[in-house]
Design a protein around this motif. Sequence first.
Motif, mmCIF file in Angstrom:
data_model
loop_
_atom_site.group_PDB
_atom_site.id
_atom_site.type_symbol
_atom_site.label_atom_id
_atom_site.label_comp_id
_atom_site.label_asym_id
_atom_site.label_seq_id
_atom_site.Cartn_x
_atom_site.Cartn_y
_atom_site.Cartn_z
ATOM 1 N N ILE A 25 -0.374 25.609 -42.182
ATOM 2 C CA ILE A 25 -0.980 25.225 -43.452
ATOM 3 C C ILE A 25 -1.162 23.712 -43.437
ATOM 4 O O ILE A 25 -0.241 22.974 -43.092
ATOM 5 C CB ILE A 25 -0.067 25.600 -44.629
ATOM 6 C CG1 ILE A 25 0.201 27.107 -44.634
ATOM 7 C CG2 ILE A 25 -0.685 25.151 -45.951
ATOM 8 C CD1 ILE A 25 1.239 27.531 -45.663
ATOM 9 N N ARG A 27 -2.219 20.545 -45.870
ATOM 10 C CA ARG A 27 -2.418 20.131 -47.263
ATOM 11 C C ARG A 27 -2.840 18.665 -47.272
ATOM 12 O O ARG A 27 -2.126 17.806 -46.757
ATOM 13 C CB ARG A 27 -1.104 20.302 -48.021
ATOM 14 C CG ARG A 27 -1.024 19.571 -49.342
ATOM 15 C CD ARG A 27 -1.751 20.313 -50.419
ATOM 16 N NE ARG A 27 -1.385 19.831 -51.735
ATOM 17 C CZ ARG A 27 -2.248 19.233 -52.566
ATOM 18 N NH1 ARG A 27 -3.497 19.038 -52.211
ATOM 19 N NH2 ARG A 27 -1.834 18.845 -53.757
ATOM 20 N N ALA A 74 -7.481 30.324 -52.281
ATOM 21 C CA ALA A 74 -6.067 30.132 -52.601
ATOM 22 C C ALA A 74 -5.779 30.692 -53.989
ATOM 23 O O ALA A 74 -6.477 30.366 -54.944
ATOM 24 C CB ALA A 74 -5.716 28.646 -52.551
ATOM 25 N N ILE A 76 -2.840 30.599 -56.607
ATOM 26 C CA ILE A 76 -1.581 29.925 -56.925
ATOM 27 C C ILE A 76 -1.279 30.131 -58.411
ATOM 28 O O ILE A 76 -2.120 29.860 -59.261
ATOM 29 C CB ILE A 76 -1.655 28.418 -56.610
ATOM 30 C CG1 ILE A 76 -2.056 28.204 -55.150
ATOM 31 C CG2 ILE A 76 -0.313 27.758 -56.906
ATOM 32 C CD1 ILE A 76 -2.192 26.733 -54.767
ATOM 33 N N LEU A 86 2.225 30.364 -53.611
ATOM 34 C CA LEU A 86 0.964 30.210 -52.881
ATOM 35 C C LEU A 86 0.586 31.520 -52.191
ATOM 36 O O LEU A 86 1.406 32.110 -51.491
ATOM 37 C CB LEU A 86 1.103 29.105 -51.828
ATOM 38 C CG LEU A 86 -0.020 28.992 -50.796
ATOM 39 C CD1 LEU A 86 -1.330 28.554 -51.456
ATOM 40 C CD2 LEU A 86 0.372 28.021 -49.691
ATOM 41 N N PHE A 88 -2.924 33.669 -50.181
ATOM 42 C CA PHE A 88 -4.276 33.601 -49.623
ATOM 43 C C PHE A 88 -4.977 34.926 -49.895
ATOM 44 O O PHE A 88 -4.469 35.990 -49.511
ATOM 45 C CB PHE A 88 -4.231 33.339 -48.118
ATOM 46 C CG PHE A 88 -3.481 32.091 -47.752
ATOM 47 C CD1 PHE A 88 -3.578 30.940 -48.542
ATOM 48 C CD2 PHE A 88 -2.684 32.054 -46.622
ATOM 49 C CE1 PHE A 88 -2.874 29.789 -48.203
ATOM 50 C CE2 PHE A 88 -1.984 30.898 -46.280
ATOM 51 C CZ PHE A 88 -2.080 29.766 -47.071
ATOM 52 N N CYS A 141 5.790 25.446 -52.216
ATOM 53 C CA CYS A 141 4.812 24.791 -53.096
ATOM 54 C C CYS A 141 5.311 23.430 -53.550
ATOM 55 O O CYS A 141 4.539 22.476 -53.664
ATOM 56 C CB CYS A 141 4.503 25.677 -54.305
ATOM 57 S SG CYS A 141 3.442 27.081 -53.900
ATOM 58 N N GLN A 150 -4.434 23.642 -57.815
ATOM 59 C CA GLN A 150 -5.068 24.034 -56.554
ATOM 60 C C GLN A 150 -5.457 25.514 -56.541
ATOM 61 O O GLN A 150 -5.927 26.029 -55.528
ATOM 62 C CB GLN A 150 -4.141 23.734 -55.379
ATOM 63 C CG GLN A 150 -4.081 22.272 -54.988
ATOM 64 C CD GLN A 150 -3.302 21.432 -55.977
ATOM 65 O OE1 GLN A 150 -2.233 21.822 -56.414
ATOM 66 N NE2 GLN A 150 -3.840 20.286 -56.367
ATOM 67 N N ASN A 151 -5.258 26.221 -57.641
ATOM 68 C CA ASN A 151 -5.665 27.626 -57.700
ATOM 69 C C ASN A 151 -7.175 27.743 -57.533
ATOM 70 O O ASN A 151 -7.924 26.968 -58.121
ATOM 71 C CB ASN A 151 -5.243 28.241 -59.043
ATOM 72 C CG ASN A 151 -5.608 29.703 -59.143
ATOM 73 O OD1 ASN A 151 -5.393 30.466 -58.206
ATOM 74 N ND2 ASN A 151 -6.156 30.090 -60.270
ATOM 75 N N LEU A 155 -10.242 27.907 -48.889
ATOM 76 C CA LEU A 155 -9.424 27.547 -47.729
ATOM 77 C C LEU A 155 -10.243 27.322 -46.472
ATOM 78 O O LEU A 155 -9.712 26.871 -45.461
ATOM 79 C CB LEU A 155 -8.405 28.663 -47.452
ATOM 80 C CG LEU A 155 -7.391 28.921 -48.557
ATOM 81 C CD1 LEU A 155 -6.724 30.268 -48.356
ATOM 82 C CD2 LEU A 155 -6.359 27.816 -48.591
#
Length: 198
Positions: A25, A27, A74, A76, A86, A88, A141, A150-151, A155
Amino acid sequence: MDILTREFYARDTLEAARDLLGREIVRRLEDGTLLRCRITETEAYIGRLDKACHAYGYRRTPRTETLFARPGTAYIYLIYGMYHCLNFVTEEEGEPAAVLIRGAVPVENGDIIAKNRFRCKEKEMTPYQRKNFLNGPGKLCQGLALTRAQNGLDLTDGAGELWLCPGAPPDPAAVRTGRRIGIDYAEEAVDFPWRFYL
DNA sequence: CTTCAGATGCTCT
DNA sequence: GAGCATCTGAAGA
């Protein structure tokens, strides 16, 4: 830098959950800093047939809307009023399903991840903190500074805030399975062996 | 090592 | 109003 494409997510959720082990991952923080960690534990949630899934039976609410988005999105959400989880999004668009990321280990900028978790540098962590670094969805997270802000992120956008790299694909023989955590309410689904870990 | 209570606020009924 | 895909610190074995 290789980025996992939409095809990676657009498939059977159980396959994706297994295959996500060992992946990285990435970020990107506001200042451009990259935090990177390797996935060690996942869980699958499939709305079509899974009472543990927020979108069980294709249930559509403001919160579950993200689960109906394109694979590679994503998901979230806030849990217990103070932590975030989190996920996917997987399967074809419109099939509400996702993989929860339950655990990881730091790969890059561990000092910043440690600061987010414990307000100290990685080397200053106690043995207890080391053991409990990113081994839970809320801890992950917190370490990666992910919240509902970040929802819904895409990705597959390498210029965005969050994406995945191939990392080291999992050795199939090393993958363990088990029951999912914290879903005692889910009746028959509590026994589905949909948790995967290294 | 284990258990346990409490934190805290959103989501859906 | 009830419940929640959790975590932490304190206390005990």
